[in-house]
Scaffold this motif. Structure first.
Motif, PDB file in Angstrom:
ATOM      1  N   ARG A  53       2.425  -6.086 -25.611  1.00 44.27           N
ATOM      2  CA  ARG A  53       1.534  -5.837 -24.476  1.00 44.27           C
ATOM      3  C   ARG A  53       1.187  -7.145 -23.765  1.00 44.27           C
ATOM      4  N   THR A  89       5.223  -0.905 -20.272  1.00 44.06           N
ATOM      5  CA  THR A  89       4.607  -1.761 -21.287  1.00 44.06           C
ATOM      6  C   THR A  89       4.032  -0.933 -22.428  1.00 44.06           C
ATOM      7  N   GLU A  90       3.295   0.117 -22.083  1.00 40.97           N
ATOM      8  CA  GLU A  90       2.705   0.967 -23.119  1.00 40.97           C
ATOM      9  C   GLU A  90       3.770   1.696 -23.929  1.00 40.97           C
ATOM     10  N   ASP A  91       4.822   2.146 -23.275  1.00 43.64           N
ATOM     11  CA  ASP A  91       5.884   2.850 -23.993  1.00 43.64           C
ATOM     12  C   ASP A  91       6.570   1.939 -25.008  1.00 43.64           C
ATOM     13  N   ARG A 110       2.686  -7.793 -20.001  1.00 40.98           N
ATOM     14  CA  ARG A 110       1.691  -7.916 -18.935  1.00 40.98           C
ATOM     15  C   ARG A 110       1.829  -9.258 -18.215  1.00 40.98           C
ATOM     16  N   LYS A 158       2.879  -0.912 -16.013  1.00 40.51           N
ATOM     17  CA  LYS A 158       1.950  -0.563 -17.093  1.00 40.51           C
ATOM     18  C   LYS A 158       2.531   0.490 -18.034  1.00 40.51           C
ATOM     19  N   GLN A 159       3.125   1.546 -17.482  1.00 39.66           N
ATOM     20  CA  GLN A 159       3.640   2.615 -18.333  1.00 39.66           C
ATOM     21  C   GLN A 159       4.787   2.128 -19.211  1.00 39.66           C
ATOM     22  N   ASN A 179       4.139   1.180 -27.892  1.00 41.03           N
ATOM     23  CA  ASN A 179       3.939   2.331 -28.773  1.00 41.03           C
ATOM     24  C   ASN A 179       5.172   2.614 -29.626  1.00 41.03           C
TER      25      ASN A 179
END
Length: 476
Positions: A323, A336-338, A327, A333-334, A341
């Motif tokens: 992250r 990065t989160e994927d 960033r 953003k999506q 996770n």
């Protein structure tokens, strides 16, 4: 230019008669026009798209006047740099055209943006380009081939070199060092020794480049045909230390008493094995997750008594590092989160040894992965890099078993949408509650119950909810 290469360019120009048509338009006005750069390179490689790049001695305002009555659309987004864009539909294809006035730019050594100066010769324009394979030109309409810096020979031998001294080229625009790594991944070319030496010497200058431009080059590298080659060049040149330091950090020192898998090479192999599973072209989410899934290992490595090595909770640390880095590089953003996770979840499967998970555990695996489940399947399979064929086969059989369990439960229970058996309105009505936190607590309880036991009937769900409310002292 040998016969086969000339044939490649001739084929290009036959496929795109608008190139000659455009050349005749410029010639009639007293200007020269040359197909240039990546368009010539890609034509010689047999991989030309519908984008055509040209250079000319005409000035931008003159280019606009010539294009206006001929093209379907004309735009001046890049006119400050001498570039005019246009589109033209021909024989069912929409061609995107960029025409740039000969350039003879000057750089201040601080920014990658030049002081734009127009030139008056083709050779002067070509010498300022990044690499010799992009410094070839074909004039239109007469098809004269110009290659003053040996780009054709470099392309034939897979050598990446610069028209001018690489130190000057990279000082003018440090992004060209990242482009070298990108071309290694896309075109399977190898930098000339002087280019690699200059990259190592000048790697810190990449810090002059904005995060957005760095990210764009990294994306193109990762989506190339052979990203391992480009990533290896990033690390070997020292560039990775400034743009993706988590990658060289995976090169962990080992000693004879504490052996463990080479995490850096393992990660590159996982990337290649993930790519082998792609079904609909390059997948940036999968490739990033495969490359970065173990970035938490350096910070969590512990030497155990007896010579063992552990990396406890490296998936948690890795998700945080991902992250932070993504960033910083301005990734969406999506995405990065994927990627974070997937990294957090990639070890979960290893609790499935021998197929001992309960149905509840399988439901939780699917629910926690959510829409990322197809990527998680591929990442976990790619993460097996053992050389022991028996162990490798056992891991694959185990994951086959898990996927079968998931499919069976999905068919019976609609696992893609695991939700409580009562919605918020039903909860409020049954418990006589107004909207608020208590409804959320009740919903969460029913969700956990659904994961644990599977679908309940309406009567069962209401009975369980009433019993829970009584235990919690909740009175509507």
């Amino acid at each position: 230019m040998d016969a086969s290469q000339r044939q490649a360019v001739e084929n290009l120009l036959r496929l795109s008669p608008i190139a000659d048509e455009l050349g005749e338009l410029f010639a009639a006005a007293g200007f020269t026009l040359h197909l240039v750069g990546g368009s010539v390179r890609d034509a010689l490689l047999g991989r030309l798209g519908n984008d055509l790049d040209f250079t000319t001695d005409a000035r931008p305002a003159q280019i606009q006047r010539l294009l206006a009555p001929w093209a379907d659309a004309v735009w001046d987004t890049g006119i400050a740099f001498g570039t005019v864009g246009a589109s033209k539909r021909d024989a069912g294809t929409t061609w995107i055209i960029e025409i740039t006035t000969f350039r003879a730019d000057a750089y201040d050594g601080q920014s990658r943006n030049p002081e734009v100066t127009f030139g008056d010769s083709l050779d002067g324009d070509l010498v300022r380009r990044d690499f010799s394979i992009n410094a070839m030109a074909v004039s239109v309409p007469d098809h004269d081939f110009t290659d003053p810096f040996g780009g054709l020979a470099a392309l034939a031998t897979g050598r990446l070199d610069t028209p001018a001294a690489p130190e000057q080229s990279f000082s003018d625009d440090p992004l060209r060092m990242l482009r070298a790594a990108r071309f290694a991944a896309q075109l399977q070319v190898t930098p000339a020794p002087r280019v690699l030496a200059a990259m190592r010497q000048m790697a810190p200058q990449i810090q002059r480049i904005t995060a957005e431009r760095v990210r764009a080059e990294l994306e193109k590298l990762l989506l190339g045909a052979a990203p391992r080659a480009g990533l290896t060049l990033l690390v070997d040149s020292g560039l990775a230390q400034f743009v993706l330091p988590e990658l060289p950090a995976l090169i962990l020192e080992r000693d004879e008493h504490h052996q463990h898998k080479d995490v850096y090479q393992h990660s590159l192999t996982v990337l290649e094995q993930a790519i082998a599973q792609e079904e609909d072209g390059p997948d940036l989410t999968l490739r990033l997750a495969a490359l970065l899934h173990d970035v938490g290992k350096p910070a969590t490595r512990r030497f155990e008594s007896g010579g063992g090595v552990s990396f406890h909770h490296h998936e948690v640390v890795g998700a945080k590092l991902i992250r932070k880095r993504m960033r910083a590089l301005k990734f969406p953003k999506q995405l990065t989160e994927d990627v974070a996770n997937l990294t957090f979840l990639h070890l979960r499967f290893h609790g499935y040894s021998g197929g001992q998970w309960t149905d509840s555990a399988v439901r939780r695996y699917v629910t926690d992965a959510g829409p990322l489940l197809p990527w998680l399947h591929k990442l976990v399979r790619a993460d097996s890099t053992t050389r022991n064929p028996r162990r490798r086969a056992a891991l694959q059989r185990s994951y086959d078993s898990l996927e079968e369990r998931i499919a069976e439960l999905a068919a019976a229970e609609d696992l893609a949408r695991v939700r409580p058996d009562l919605d918020g309105n039903a909860i409020m009505q049954l418990l006589d509650l107004p909207p608020g936190p208590l409804v959320g607590r009740a919903w969460k309880y029913l969700k956990e119950l659904r994961l644990e036991r599977g679908p309940l009937t309406r009567d069962e769900a209401e009975a369980e909810l009433l019993a829970w409310a009584e235990r919690e002292g909740i009175n509507g």
